[in-house]
Design an enzyme around this catalytic site. Structure first.
Site, PDB file in Angstrom:
ATOM      1  N   HIS A 152      16.495 -26.190  33.229  1.00 48.08           N
ATOM      2  CA  HIS A 152      16.028 -27.175  34.615  1.00 48.08           C
ATOM      3  C   HIS A 152      15.290 -27.569  35.128  1.00 48.08           C
ATOM      4  O   HIS A 152      15.910 -28.545  36.230  1.00 48.08           O
ATOM      5  CB  HIS A 152      16.768 -25.454  34.961  1.00 48.08           C
ATOM      6  N   ARG A 156      31.546 -27.854  42.530  1.00 50.84           N
ATOM      7  CA  ARG A 156      31.217 -26.170  42.066  1.00 50.84           C
ATOM      8  C   ARG A 156      31.395 -25.323  43.614  1.00 50.84           C
ATOM      9  O   ARG A 156      31.343 -25.836  45.286  1.00 50.84           O
ATOM     10  CB  ARG A 156      29.696 -26.340  42.003  1.00 50.84           C
ATOM     11  N   GLU A 200      34.468 -25.377  27.093  1.00 49.48           N
ATOM     12  CA  GLU A 200      33.547 -25.456  26.494  1.00 49.48           C
ATOM     13  C   GLU A 200      32.437 -23.702  26.109  1.00 49.48           C
ATOM     14  O   GLU A 200      31.998 -23.423  25.834  1.00 49.48           O
ATOM     15  CB  GLU A 200      32.654 -24.871  28.376  1.00 49.48           C
ATOM     16  N   ARG A 238      19.637 -23.318  25.345  1.00 44.24           N
ATOM     17  CA  ARG A 238      19.428 -24.603  25.748  1.00 44.24           C
ATOM     18  C   ARG A 238      17.502 -24.609  26.683  1.00 44.24           C
ATOM     19  O   ARG A 238      17.032 -25.669  26.956  1.00 44.24           O
ATOM     20  CB  ARG A 238      20.285 -25.123  26.368  1.00 44.24           C
TER      21      ARG A 238
END
Length: 572
Positions: A190, A297, A433, A467
Protein backbone atom coordinates in the site's frame (compact mmCIF):
# COMPACT_ATOMS: atom_id res chain seq x y z
CA UNK A 1 33.17 7.59 -0.62
CA UNK A 2 30.87 6.70 -3.49
CA UNK A 3 28.90 3.46 -3.12
CA UNK A 4 26.05 1.87 -5.06
CA UNK A 5 23.18 0.32 -3.14
CA UNK A 6 20.57 -1.73 -4.97
CA UNK A 7 16.91 -1.87 -4.08
CA UNK A 8 13.61 -2.40 -5.84
CA UNK A 9 11.91 0.31 -7.86
CA UNK A 10 8.61 1.25 -6.15
CA UNK A 11 7.68 4.80 -7.20
CA UNK A 12 9.26 6.54 -10.19
CA UNK A 13 11.14 9.79 -9.86
CA UNK A 14 14.62 11.02 -9.00
CA UNK A 15 15.67 12.67 -5.77
CA UNK A 16 18.91 14.23 -4.54
CA UNK A 17 19.39 15.24 -0.93
CA UNK A 18 20.95 14.67 2.45
CA UNK A 19 20.02 11.45 4.21
CA UNK A 20 17.86 11.42 7.31
CA UNK A 21 18.26 8.00 8.92
CA UNK A 22 15.47 6.67 11.12
CA UNK A 23 16.23 3.44 12.90
CA UNK A 24 13.65 0.63 13.19
CA UNK A 25 10.69 1.04 15.49
CA UNK A 26 11.91 -1.58 17.95
CA UNK A 27 12.62 0.33 21.14
CA UNK A 28 16.09 -0.03 22.61
CA UNK A 29 15.29 1.43 26.03
CA UNK A 30 17.14 0.58 29.20
CA UNK A 31 15.13 -0.45 32.26
CA UNK A 32 14.25 2.63 34.30
CA UNK A 33 12.04 3.06 37.34
CA UNK A 34 10.26 5.86 39.15
CA UNK A 35 9.46 6.53 42.77
CA UNK A 36 6.07 5.61 44.21
CA UNK A 37 5.23 9.29 44.51
CA UNK A 38 5.81 9.86 40.79
CA UNK A 39 3.22 7.34 39.53
CA UNK A 40 0.41 9.83 38.91
CA UNK A 41 2.70 12.23 37.06
CA UNK A 42 4.08 9.42 34.89
CA UNK A 43 0.57 8.15 34.12
CA UNK A 44 -0.45 11.68 33.14
CA UNK A 45 2.63 11.96 30.93
CA UNK A 46 1.72 8.72 29.15
CA UNK A 47 -1.93 9.64 28.63
CA UNK A 48 -0.92 13.08 27.36
CA UNK A 49 1.18 11.25 24.76
CA UNK A 50 -1.83 9.11 23.79
CA UNK A 51 -3.88 12.29 23.36
CA UNK A 52 -1.15 13.86 21.25
CA UNK A 53 -1.02 10.86 18.89
CA UNK A 54 -4.81 10.80 18.56
CA UNK A 55 -4.78 14.50 17.66
CA UNK A 56 -1.98 13.99 15.11
CA UNK A 57 -3.89 11.22 13.34
CA UNK A 58 -7.14 13.19 13.41
CA UNK A 59 -5.40 16.24 11.93
CA UNK A 60 -3.78 14.14 9.21
CA UNK A 61 -7.09 12.51 8.28
CA UNK A 62 -8.76 15.93 8.01
CA UNK A 63 -6.07 17.12 5.59
CA UNK A 64 -6.49 14.16 3.25
CA UNK A 65 -8.89 13.87 0.37
CA UNK A 66 -9.71 11.57 -2.50
CA UNK A 67 -7.93 8.26 -2.89
CA UNK A 68 -5.39 9.18 -0.22
CA UNK A 69 -8.20 9.61 2.30
CA UNK A 70 -9.38 6.10 1.45
CA UNK A 71 -6.06 4.28 1.37
CA UNK A 72 -4.35 6.11 4.25
CA UNK A 73 -7.61 6.34 6.17
CA UNK A 74 -7.76 2.56 6.49
CA UNK A 75 -4.45 2.55 8.37
CA UNK A 76 -5.30 5.61 10.47
CA UNK A 77 -8.54 3.93 11.50
CA UNK A 78 -6.71 0.76 12.46
CA UNK A 79 -4.11 2.71 14.43
CA UNK A 80 -6.87 4.64 16.19
CA UNK A 81 -8.48 1.34 17.17
CA UNK A 82 -5.16 0.11 18.55
CA UNK A 83 -4.85 3.30 20.61
CA UNK A 84 -8.24 2.51 22.12
CA UNK A 85 -7.33 -1.11 22.82
CA UNK A 86 -7.76 -1.61 26.60
CA UNK A 87 -5.15 -4.37 26.62
CA UNK A 88 -2.52 -1.98 25.30
CA UNK A 89 -3.40 0.96 27.53
CA UNK A 90 -4.31 -0.86 30.74
CA UNK A 91 -1.21 -3.01 30.42
CA UNK A 92 1.02 0.04 30.30
CA UNK A 93 -0.89 1.66 33.17
CA UNK A 94 -0.37 -1.47 35.25
CA UNK A 95 3.35 -1.58 34.50
CA UNK A 96 3.70 2.03 35.61
CA UNK A 97 1.55 1.56 38.76
CA UNK A 98 2.78 -1.79 40.01
CA UNK A 99 6.17 -2.12 38.40
CA UNK A 100 7.09 1.52 38.96
CA UNK A 101 8.52 1.63 35.45
CA UNK A 102 8.90 4.81 33.40
CA UNK A 103 6.34 5.23 30.64
CA UNK A 104 9.11 4.65 28.06
CA UNK A 105 10.17 1.31 29.51
CA UNK A 106 6.57 0.22 30.15
CA UNK A 107 5.90 0.96 26.48
CA UNK A 108 8.76 -1.30 25.45
CA UNK A 109 7.67 -4.13 27.76
CA UNK A 110 4.08 -3.99 26.55
CA UNK A 111 5.18 -3.90 22.92
CA UNK A 112 7.31 -7.01 23.46
CA UNK A 113 4.41 -8.83 25.17
CA UNK A 114 2.02 -8.10 22.31
CA UNK A 115 4.66 -8.93 19.69
CA UNK A 116 5.18 -12.36 21.28
CA UNK A 117 1.44 -13.05 20.94
CA UNK A 118 1.37 -11.96 17.29
CA UNK A 119 4.48 -13.93 16.40
CA UNK A 120 2.88 -17.08 17.79
CA UNK A 121 -0.13 -16.84 15.48
CA UNK A 122 -0.50 -19.36 12.67
CA UNK A 123 -2.08 -16.89 10.24
CA UNK A 124 0.56 -14.99 8.25
CA UNK A 125 -1.76 -12.03 7.67
CA UNK A 126 -2.37 -11.59 11.40
CA UNK A 127 1.34 -12.00 12.18
CA UNK A 128 2.06 -9.16 9.76
CA UNK A 129 -0.13 -6.79 11.81
CA UNK A 130 2.75 -6.42 14.30
CA UNK A 131 3.94 -3.70 11.91
CA UNK A 132 0.85 -1.67 12.86
CA UNK A 133 1.59 -2.20 16.56
CA UNK A 134 5.11 -0.94 15.97
CA UNK A 135 3.82 2.13 14.13
CA UNK A 136 1.55 3.02 17.05
CA UNK A 137 4.25 2.30 19.65
CA UNK A 138 6.69 4.42 17.67
CA UNK A 139 4.24 7.34 17.57
CA UNK A 140 3.63 7.04 21.32
CA UNK A 141 7.34 6.97 22.06
CA UNK A 142 7.88 10.03 19.91
CA UNK A 143 5.02 11.84 21.64
CA UNK A 144 6.55 11.08 25.07
CA UNK A 145 9.48 13.17 23.86
CA UNK A 146 7.60 15.96 22.14
CA UNK A 147 10.71 17.48 20.64
CA UNK A 148 11.03 14.23 18.63
CA UNK A 149 7.34 13.88 17.75
CA UNK A 150 7.97 14.52 14.08
CA UNK A 151 10.95 14.66 11.79
CA UNK A 152 12.17 18.23 12.04
CA UNK A 153 14.06 20.18 9.41
CA UNK A 154 13.72 17.51 6.74
CA UNK A 155 12.99 19.76 3.79
CA UNK A 156 15.05 18.54 0.85
CA UNK A 157 16.11 15.37 2.65
CA UNK A 158 15.71 11.67 1.81
CA UNK A 159 14.36 9.46 4.56
CA UNK A 160 16.22 6.18 5.07
CA UNK A 161 14.39 3.73 7.31
CA UNK A 162 13.42 0.11 7.77
CA UNK A 163 9.90 0.58 6.47
CA UNK A 164 7.39 3.37 5.98
CA UNK A 165 3.71 3.28 6.83
CA UNK A 166 1.09 4.50 4.35
CA UNK A 167 -0.21 6.91 6.98
CA UNK A 168 3.18 8.64 7.07
CA UNK A 169 3.72 9.32 3.40
CA UNK A 170 1.53 12.40 2.92
CA UNK A 171 2.89 13.84 6.16
CA UNK A 172 6.50 13.25 5.08
CA UNK A 173 5.91 14.94 1.73
CA UNK A 174 4.26 17.91 3.44
CA UNK A 175 7.33 18.22 5.66
CA UNK A 176 9.55 18.47 2.57
CA UNK A 177 10.96 14.94 2.28
CA UNK A 178 11.91 14.49 -1.39
CA UNK A 179 12.37 10.72 -1.44
CA UNK A 180 12.31 7.58 0.69
CA UNK A 181 14.59 4.54 0.84
CA UNK A 182 13.55 1.52 2.90
CA UNK A 183 15.49 -1.56 3.87
CA UNK A 184 12.32 -3.68 3.67
CA UNK A 185 9.00 -3.29 1.90
CA UNK A 186 7.51 -4.39 -1.39
CA UNK A 187 6.77 -2.52 -4.65
CA UNK A 188 3.25 -3.98 -4.35
CA UNK A 189 2.57 -2.66 -0.84
CA UNK A 190 0.00 0.00 0.00
CA UNK A 191 2.88 2.37 0.77
CA UNK A 192 4.30 1.93 -2.73
CA UNK A 193 0.90 2.47 -4.35
CA UNK A 194 0.43 5.68 -2.39
CA UNK A 195 3.95 6.90 -3.14
CA UNK A 196 3.18 6.54 -6.84
CA UNK A 197 -0.02 8.56 -6.40
CA UNK A 198 1.95 11.24 -4.56
CA UNK A 199 4.77 11.18 -7.17
CA UNK A 200 7.19 10.67 -4.26
CA UNK A 201 10.30 8.69 -5.34
CA UNK A 202 10.52 5.45 -3.37
CA UNK A 203 13.09 2.64 -3.37
CA UNK A 204 12.28 -0.41 -1.25
CA UNK A 205 14.25 -3.51 -0.31
CA UNK A 206 17.59 -1.69 -0.14
CA UNK A 207 18.81 -4.13 2.49
CA UNK A 208 22.15 -2.41 3.20
CA UNK A 209 20.78 1.10 3.48
CA UNK A 210 20.64 1.25 7.29
CA UNK A 211 24.17 -0.19 7.60
CA UNK A 212 25.82 1.97 4.95
CA UNK A 213 24.06 5.33 5.18
CA UNK A 214 24.55 7.89 7.97
CA UNK A 215 22.71 11.09 8.78
CA UNK A 216 23.91 13.88 6.50
CA UNK A 217 25.29 11.66 3.74
CA UNK A 218 24.29 12.79 0.27
CA UNK A 219 22.09 10.39 -1.68
CA UNK A 220 20.86 10.27 -5.27
CA UNK A 221 17.99 7.85 -5.75
CA UNK A 222 16.20 6.65 -8.86
CA UNK A 223 12.74 5.28 -8.11
CA UNK A 224 12.46 3.88 -11.64
CA UNK A 225 15.46 1.54 -11.34
CA UNK A 226 15.82 1.07 -7.58
CA UNK A 227 19.36 2.44 -7.65
CA UNK A 228 20.69 4.39 -4.64
CA UNK A 229 24.00 6.24 -4.96
CA UNK A 230 25.76 7.14 -1.72
CA UNK A 231 27.97 10.24 -2.06
CA UNK A 232 27.37 10.61 -5.84
CA UNK A 233 30.22 11.80 -8.09
CA UNK A 234 30.05 14.32 -10.94
CA UNK A 235 28.74 11.77 -13.44
CA UNK A 236 26.01 10.68 -11.02
CA UNK A 237 24.94 14.29 -10.53
CA UNK A 238 24.75 14.80 -14.29
CA UNK A 239 22.60 11.68 -14.59
CA UNK A 240 20.30 12.94 -11.84
CA UNK A 241 19.84 16.37 -13.42
CA UNK A 242 19.19 14.74 -16.79
CA UNK A 243 16.47 12.54 -15.29
CA UNK A 244 14.86 15.53 -13.55
CA UNK A 245 14.82 17.48 -16.82
CA UNK A 246 13.32 14.52 -18.66
CA UNK A 247 10.62 14.19 -15.99
CA UNK A 248 9.67 17.86 -16.28
CA UNK A 249 9.55 17.61 -20.06
CA UNK A 250 7.45 14.46 -19.82
CA UNK A 251 4.91 16.15 -17.55
CA UNK A 252 4.59 19.08 -19.93
CA UNK A 253 3.97 16.66 -22.78
CA UNK A 254 1.42 14.72 -20.75
CA UNK A 255 -0.52 17.88 -19.94
CA UNK A 256 -1.05 18.38 -23.68
CA UNK A 257 -2.98 15.10 -23.74
CA UNK A 258 -5.71 16.26 -21.36
CA UNK A 259 -8.16 16.85 -24.22
CA UNK A 260 -6.77 14.38 -26.74
CA UNK A 261 -8.70 11.18 -27.60
CA UNK A 262 -7.54 7.85 -26.21
CA UNK A 263 -7.08 6.33 -29.66
CA UNK A 264 -4.56 3.75 -30.89
CA UNK A 265 -2.28 4.30 -33.86
CA UNK A 266 -4.64 2.25 -36.03
CA UNK A 267 -7.64 4.34 -35.06
CA UNK A 268 -9.39 2.30 -32.33
CA UNK A 269 -10.84 4.23 -29.40
CA UNK A 270 -10.05 2.85 -25.94
CA UNK A 271 -12.19 3.86 -22.95
CA UNK A 272 -10.29 5.15 -19.95
CA UNK A 273 -12.51 5.26 -16.89
CA UNK A 274 -11.43 6.70 -13.55
CA UNK A 275 -11.37 5.12 -10.11
CA UNK A 276 -12.73 7.58 -7.54
CA UNK A 277 -14.28 7.90 -4.13
CA UNK A 278 -14.78 11.61 -3.58
CA UNK A 279 -15.92 14.76 -5.35
CA UNK A 280 -12.27 15.77 -5.70
CA UNK A 281 -11.39 12.55 -7.54
CA UNK A 282 -14.41 12.92 -9.81
CA UNK A 283 -13.54 16.53 -10.62
CA UNK A 284 -9.98 15.50 -11.53
CA UNK A 285 -11.26 12.66 -13.68
CA UNK A 286 -13.58 15.04 -15.55
CA UNK A 287 -10.77 17.53 -16.14
CA UNK A 288 -8.52 14.81 -17.57
CA UNK A 289 -11.16 13.67 -20.03
CA UNK A 290 -12.04 10.33 -18.44
CA UNK A 291 -14.84 8.47 -20.22
CA UNK A 292 -16.63 8.23 -16.88
CA UNK A 293 -16.11 6.80 -13.41
CA UNK A 294 -15.49 3.07 -13.72
CA UNK A 295 -15.21 2.45 -9.98
CA UNK A 296 -16.68 4.75 -7.34
CA UNK A 297 -15.77 3.32 -3.94
CA UNK A 298 -18.52 3.79 -1.36
CA UNK A 299 -16.81 2.38 1.72
CA UNK A 300 -15.10 5.70 2.55
CA UNK A 301 -18.49 6.88 3.85
CA UNK A 302 -18.42 4.04 6.36
CA UNK A 303 -14.73 3.97 7.30
CA UNK A 304 -14.65 7.52 8.64
CA UNK A 305 -17.84 7.37 10.71
CA UNK A 306 -18.78 5.79 14.03
CA UNK A 307 -22.38 5.40 12.83
CA UNK A 308 -23.76 3.90 9.64
CA UNK A 309 -24.45 6.59 7.01
CA UNK A 310 -28.16 6.77 6.32
CA UNK A 311 -29.85 6.85 2.93
CA UNK A 312 -29.81 10.64 2.74
CA UNK A 313 -26.07 10.93 3.48
CA UNK A 314 -25.26 8.29 0.87
CA UNK A 315 -27.62 9.80 -1.68
CA UNK A 316 -25.98 13.23 -1.40
CA UNK A 317 -22.49 11.78 -1.92
CA UNK A 318 -23.54 9.72 -4.95
CA UNK A 319 -25.61 12.56 -6.42
CA UNK A 320 -22.66 14.96 -6.16
CA UNK A 321 -20.44 12.49 -8.02
CA UNK A 322 -23.03 12.12 -10.77
CA UNK A 323 -23.47 15.89 -11.12
CA UNK A 324 -19.69 16.42 -11.23
CA UNK A 325 -19.34 14.11 -14.25
CA UNK A 326 -21.88 16.21 -16.24
CA UNK A 327 -23.51 13.39 -18.12
CA UNK A 328 -20.71 10.83 -18.17
CA UNK A 329 -21.56 7.51 -16.54
CA UNK A 330 -20.66 6.93 -12.88
CA UNK A 331 -20.23 3.29 -11.82
CA UNK A 332 -20.98 3.00 -8.12
CA UNK A 333 -19.62 -0.08 -6.37
CA UNK A 334 -21.68 -1.40 -3.50
CA UNK A 335 -20.03 -1.65 -0.11
CA UNK A 336 -16.71 -3.51 -0.06
CA UNK A 337 -15.90 -3.71 3.63
CA UNK A 338 -14.13 -6.63 5.22
CA UNK A 339 -10.62 -8.09 5.09
CA UNK A 340 -8.36 -5.16 6.08
CA UNK A 341 -11.19 -2.61 5.86
CA UNK A 342 -12.81 -2.71 9.30
CA UNK A 343 -15.12 0.21 10.01
CA UNK A 344 -15.69 1.91 13.36
CA UNK A 345 -19.32 0.78 13.57
CA UNK A 346 -18.42 -2.88 13.92
CA UNK A 347 -20.29 -3.71 10.72
CA UNK A 348 -17.26 -5.53 9.32
CA UNK A 349 -15.93 -8.25 11.58
CA UNK A 350 -12.50 -7.65 13.12
CA UNK A 351 -11.87 -11.07 14.60
CA UNK A 352 -12.32 -13.35 11.63
CA UNK A 353 -9.70 -16.12 11.56
CA UNK A 354 -8.99 -15.47 7.86
CA UNK A 355 -10.41 -12.03 6.99
CA UNK A 356 -9.35 -12.03 3.32
CA UNK A 357 -11.63 -15.06 2.84
CA UNK A 358 -14.36 -13.92 5.19
CA UNK A 359 -17.56 -11.89 5.31
CA UNK A 360 -16.65 -9.13 2.89
CA UNK A 361 -18.00 -7.43 -0.22
CA UNK A 362 -21.33 -8.72 -1.48
CA UNK A 363 -21.33 -11.40 1.22
CA UNK A 364 -21.55 -8.73 3.89
CA UNK A 365 -24.21 -6.80 1.95
CA UNK A 366 -26.42 -9.87 1.53
CA UNK A 367 -25.97 -10.76 5.20
CA UNK A 368 -27.16 -7.24 6.16
CA UNK A 369 -30.15 -6.86 3.86
CA UNK A 370 -31.25 -3.58 5.45
CA UNK A 371 -27.85 -2.12 4.69
CA UNK A 372 -28.05 -3.25 1.05
CA UNK A 373 -31.58 -1.87 0.64
CA UNK A 374 -30.50 1.54 1.99
CA UNK A 375 -27.49 1.71 -0.32
CA UNK A 376 -29.38 0.63 -3.43
CA UNK A 377 -32.13 3.18 -2.74
CA UNK A 378 -29.49 5.93 -2.42
CA UNK A 379 -27.79 4.88 -5.66
CA UNK A 380 -31.11 4.66 -7.51
CA UNK A 381 -32.08 8.15 -6.31
CA UNK A 382 -28.75 9.50 -7.60
CA UNK A 383 -29.58 8.02 -11.02
CA UNK A 384 -32.25 10.69 -11.38
CA UNK A 385 -29.43 13.22 -11.87
CA UNK A 386 -27.41 11.42 -14.55
CA UNK A 387 -26.28 8.01 -15.85
CA UNK A 388 -25.38 5.51 -13.12
CA UNK A 389 -24.34 1.85 -13.09
CA UNK A 390 -24.18 -0.49 -10.07
CA UNK A 391 -21.10 -2.69 -9.57
CA UNK A 392 -21.10 -5.57 -7.07
CA UNK A 393 -17.78 -6.68 -5.48
CA UNK A 394 -16.56 -10.16 -4.53
CA UNK A 395 -19.11 -12.04 -6.63
CA UNK A 396 -18.49 -15.79 -6.51
CA UNK A 397 -21.70 -17.16 -8.06
CA UNK A 398 -24.71 -16.26 -10.15
CA UNK A 399 -26.98 -16.57 -7.09
CA UNK A 400 -25.37 -13.47 -5.61
CA UNK A 401 -25.93 -11.48 -8.82
CA UNK A 402 -29.58 -12.51 -8.90
CA UNK A 403 -30.06 -11.61 -5.23
CA UNK A 404 -28.69 -8.10 -5.78
CA UNK A 405 -30.76 -7.73 -8.96
CA UNK A 406 -33.93 -8.55 -7.01
CA UNK A 407 -33.00 -6.04 -4.30
CA UNK A 408 -32.26 -3.35 -6.91
CA UNK A 409 -35.56 -3.92 -8.73
CA UNK A 410 -37.42 -3.73 -5.43
CA UNK A 411 -35.67 -0.45 -4.55
CA UNK A 412 -36.67 1.05 -7.90
CA UNK A 413 -40.28 -0.01 -7.41
CA UNK A 414 -40.36 1.54 -3.95
CA UNK A 415 -38.92 4.84 -5.14
CA UNK A 416 -41.29 5.04 -8.10
CA UNK A 417 -44.22 4.40 -5.75
CA UNK A 418 -42.96 7.24 -3.57
CA UNK A 419 -42.90 9.58 -6.56
CA UNK A 420 -39.09 9.98 -6.60
CA UNK A 421 -37.21 10.41 -9.88
CA UNK A 422 -34.84 7.60 -10.89
CA UNK A 423 -33.62 5.99 -14.07
CA UNK A 424 -36.16 3.51 -15.43
CA UNK A 425 -33.57 0.74 -15.03
CA UNK A 426 -29.99 0.55 -13.76
CA UNK A 427 -27.24 -1.52 -15.33
CA UNK A 428 -25.83 -4.10 -12.92
CA UNK A 429 -22.27 -5.36 -13.17
CA UNK A 430 -20.21 -8.03 -11.41
CA UNK A 431 -16.62 -7.62 -10.25
CA UNK A 432 -14.66 -10.67 -11.32
CA UNK A 433 -12.04 -10.99 -8.59
CA UNK A 434 -12.76 -14.45 -7.18
CA UNK A 435 -11.51 -17.42 -9.23
CA UNK A 436 -14.88 -19.21 -8.95
CA UNK A 437 -16.58 -16.24 -10.61
CA UNK A 438 -14.09 -16.28 -13.47
CA UNK A 439 -14.54 -20.01 -14.02
CA UNK A 440 -18.34 -20.01 -13.67
CA UNK A 441 -18.88 -16.78 -15.60
CA UNK A 442 -20.48 -18.45 -18.66
CA UNK A 443 -23.28 -19.71 -16.38
CA UNK A 444 -24.31 -16.28 -15.11
CA UNK A 445 -22.92 -13.68 -17.52
CA UNK A 446 -26.44 -13.26 -18.90
CA UNK A 447 -27.48 -11.87 -15.52
CA UNK A 448 -24.96 -9.02 -15.86
CA UNK A 449 -25.02 -5.88 -17.95
CA UNK A 450 -21.24 -5.37 -17.73
CA UNK A 451 -18.17 -6.88 -16.07
CA UNK A 452 -15.23 -5.39 -14.20
CA UNK A 453 -12.12 -7.42 -13.45
CA UNK A 454 -10.59 -6.59 -10.06
CA UNK A 455 -7.05 -7.69 -10.73
CA UNK A 456 -5.59 -6.97 -7.27
CA UNK A 457 -7.73 -9.59 -5.52
CA UNK A 458 -8.03 -11.90 -8.51
CA UNK A 459 -4.25 -12.32 -8.71
CA UNK A 460 -4.00 -12.72 -4.95
CA UNK A 461 -6.63 -15.45 -4.80
CA UNK A 462 -5.62 -17.16 -8.03
CA UNK A 463 -1.98 -17.49 -6.97
CA UNK A 464 -2.70 -17.91 -3.22
CA UNK A 465 -0.19 -15.11 -2.59
CA UNK A 466 -0.77 -12.18 -0.25
CA UNK A 467 0.27 -9.11 -2.19
CA UNK A 468 1.43 -7.34 1.00
CA UNK A 469 3.75 -10.18 2.00
CA UNK A 470 7.32 -9.22 1.08
CA UNK A 471 8.41 -12.85 0.99
CA UNK A 472 5.93 -13.51 -1.83
CA UNK A 473 6.87 -10.52 -3.96
CA UNK A 474 8.18 -12.69 -6.80
CA UNK A 475 5.09 -14.89 -6.77
CA UNK A 476 2.41 -12.19 -6.64
CA UNK A 477 2.56 -10.89 -10.19
CA UNK A 478 0.19 -10.27 -13.09
CA UNK A 479 2.90 -11.79 -15.30
CA UNK A 480 1.89 -15.36 -14.52
CA UNK A 481 0.58 -17.55 -17.35
CA UNK A 482 -2.48 -18.51 -15.27
CA UNK A 483 -3.39 -14.86 -14.74
CA UNK A 484 -3.22 -14.12 -18.47
CA UNK A 485 -5.38 -17.10 -19.33
CA UNK A 486 -8.05 -16.12 -16.82
CA UNK A 487 -8.07 -12.55 -18.12
CA UNK A 488 -8.34 -13.81 -21.70
CA UNK A 489 -11.21 -16.15 -20.83
CA UNK A 490 -13.19 -13.47 -18.97
CA UNK A 491 -12.76 -11.04 -21.86
CA UNK A 492 -13.83 -13.64 -24.43
CA UNK A 493 -16.90 -14.59 -22.39
CA UNK A 494 -17.91 -10.95 -22.16
CA UNK A 495 -17.39 -10.43 -25.89
CA UNK A 496 -19.40 -13.52 -26.86
CA UNK A 497 -22.36 -12.26 -24.83
CA UNK A 498 -22.05 -8.60 -25.78
CA UNK A 499 -21.07 -7.49 -22.27
CA UNK A 500 -18.50 -4.67 -21.87
CA UNK A 501 -15.47 -5.72 -19.81
CA UNK A 502 -13.32 -3.27 -17.85
CA UNK A 503 -10.14 -3.93 -15.90
CA UNK A 504 -9.53 -1.99 -12.70
CA UNK A 505 -6.71 -2.37 -10.20
CA UNK A 506 -3.01 -1.62 -10.31
CA UNK A 507 -2.41 -3.43 -13.60
CA UNK A 508 -4.67 -0.95 -15.42
CA UNK A 509 -2.78 2.00 -13.95
CA UNK A 510 0.66 0.83 -15.08
CA UNK A 511 1.54 1.95 -18.62
CA UNK A 512 3.97 -0.96 -18.93
CA UNK A 513 1.06 -3.44 -18.84
CA UNK A 514 -1.17 -1.60 -21.32
CA UNK A 515 0.10 -3.50 -24.43
CA UNK A 516 -0.60 -6.78 -22.64
CA UNK A 517 -4.17 -5.78 -21.74
CA UNK A 518 -4.88 -4.54 -25.26
CA UNK A 519 -3.49 -7.75 -26.75
CA UNK A 520 -5.85 -9.80 -24.57
CA UNK A 521 -8.83 -8.00 -26.07
CA UNK A 522 -9.56 -5.30 -23.52
CA UNK A 523 -10.76 -1.93 -24.72
CA UNK A 524 -11.78 -0.42 -21.35
CA UNK A 525 -9.51 0.34 -18.40
CA UNK A 526 -10.35 1.99 -15.07
CA UNK A 527 -7.55 3.61 -13.09
CA UNK A 528 -6.66 6.34 -10.65
CA UNK A 529 -6.64 9.81 -12.26
CA UNK A 530 -2.98 10.27 -11.25
CA UNK A 531 -1.82 7.92 -14.02
CA UNK A 532 -4.56 8.50 -16.59
CA UNK A 533 -2.47 10.70 -18.87
CA UNK A 534 0.46 8.27 -18.87
CA UNK A 535 -1.82 5.41 -19.85
CA UNK A 536 -3.46 7.56 -22.55
CA UNK A 537 -0.03 8.30 -24.02
CA UNK A 538 0.79 4.58 -24.13
CA UNK A 539 -2.52 3.75 -25.82
CA UNK A 540 -1.93 6.43 -28.45
CA UNK A 541 1.47 4.91 -29.23
CA UNK A 542 0.09 1.37 -29.57
CA UNK A 543 -0.90 -0.49 -32.72
CA UNK A 544 -3.90 -2.55 -31.62
CA UNK A 545 -3.92 -4.79 -34.69
CA UNK A 546 -0.27 -5.72 -34.19
CA UNK A 547 -0.84 -6.42 -30.49
CA UNK A 548 -3.89 -8.60 -31.12
CA UNK A 549 -2.01 -10.54 -33.79
CA UNK A 550 0.75 -11.32 -31.29
CA UNK A 551 -1.64 -12.43 -28.52
CA UNK A 552 -1.20 -16.17 -29.30
CA UNK A 553 2.55 -15.83 -28.74
CA UNK A 554 1.86 -14.08 -25.44
CA UNK A 555 -0.48 -16.84 -24.27
CA UNK A 556 2.00 -19.55 -25.25
CA UNK A 557 4.52 -18.19 -22.73
CA UNK A 558 5.11 -20.80 -20.05
CA UNK A 559 6.75 -18.62 -17.43
CA UNK A 560 7.18 -15.04 -16.33
CA UNK A 561 10.41 -14.52 -18.25
CA UNK A 562 8.65 -15.30 -21.53
CA UNK A 563 5.88 -12.80 -20.76
CA UNK A 564 8.44 -10.15 -19.83
CA UNK A 565 10.23 -10.77 -23.13
CA UNK A 566 6.92 -10.30 -24.99
CA UNK A 567 6.32 -7.01 -23.15
CA UNK A 568 9.83 -5.80 -23.97
CA UNK A 569 9.26 -6.56 -27.65
CA UNK A 570 5.89 -4.76 -27.70
CA UNK A 571 6.62 -1.79 -25.48
CA UNK A 572 4.83 1.31 -26.79
Amino acid sequence: MRQLLSGNAAARGSALGRARVRLPHALDIEEARIGAGDVDAELARFHDAVGTVRAEMRELRERLHGALAHEIGEFLDLHALLLDDPELLSGIDALIRTGLYTADYALRLQRDRIAAVFEGMDDAYLRSRIDDIDQVIGRLHAALHSHKAALQGVSGEILVTDNVAPAELAQLQAQGVVGVVTAGGSPLSHSAILARSLHLPLVVGAAQALQKVNDGDVLAIDGATGLVVLEPNAADLRDHHRRVSETKRERRQLNRLRREPTRTLDGVDIKLWANAESRHDVTEAHALGAAGVGLYRTEFLFLGSSTLPDEEAQFRAYRDAVLAMTGRTVTIRTLDLGADKADKTGLALRDEPNPALGLRGVRLSLARTGLLRTQLRAIARASGYGPVRVLVPMISSGEEVRAVRRALDEALRELHAEGLETAAQLQLGAMIEVPSAALALPTFVGQCDFLSIGTNDLIQYLLAADRTNEALGDLYSPLHPAVLRVLRDVVRTGQRHGKPVTVCGEIAADPAFVPLLLALGLTELSLHPATLLEVRRTVRASDLGRLRASAPALLRARHRAGIEAWLAAHAA
